[in-house]
Design a protein around this motif. Structure first.
Motif, PDB file in Angstrom:
ATOM      1  N   ASP A  33      49.652  -6.746  14.733  1.00  0.00           N
ATOM      2  CA  ASP A  33      48.658  -7.727  15.160  1.00  0.00           C
ATOM      3  C   ASP A  33      49.337  -8.916  15.833  1.00  0.00           C
ATOM      4  O   ASP A  33      48.840  -9.425  16.837  1.00  0.00           O
ATOM      5  N   GLU A  37      48.810 -10.069  19.697  1.00  0.00           N
ATOM      6  CA  GLU A  37      48.374 -11.423  20.026  1.00  0.00           C
ATOM      7  C   GLU A  37      49.321 -12.074  21.032  1.00  0.00           C
ATOM      8  O   GLU A  37      48.879 -12.723  21.981  1.00  0.00           O
ATOM      9  N   GLN A  41      48.399 -13.368  24.850  1.00  0.00           N
ATOM     10  CA  GLN A  41      48.644 -14.725  25.319  1.00  0.00           C
ATOM     11  C   GLN A  41      49.490 -14.736  26.581  1.00  0.00           C
ATOM     12  O   GLN A  41      49.229 -15.513  27.501  1.00  0.00           O
TER      13      GLN A  41
END
Length: 52
Positions: A33, A37, A41
């Motif tokens: 995860d 992420e 970004q």
């Protein structure tokens, strides 16, 4: 007036004899995860850079 950063220097010290920062009891899904992420970004930053 915006500030533009043309160079970024990152310095990292690595100790080979030390223990890993994450504990072995941490589930892999948490690591996955976090990676997902970070990728998301970075892609957002790239898209914003293209808009300029």
């Amino acid at each position: 007036m915006p500030i533009e950063i043309k160079e970024l220097h990152i310095k990292i010290n690595v100790n080979e004899g030390s223990k890993p920062a994450t504990s072995p009891s941490t589930p892999k899904s948490t690591d996955e995860d976090a990676v997902a992420e970070c990728v998301e970004q970075v892609l957002k930053i790239i898209e914003r850079k293209k808009e300029r």
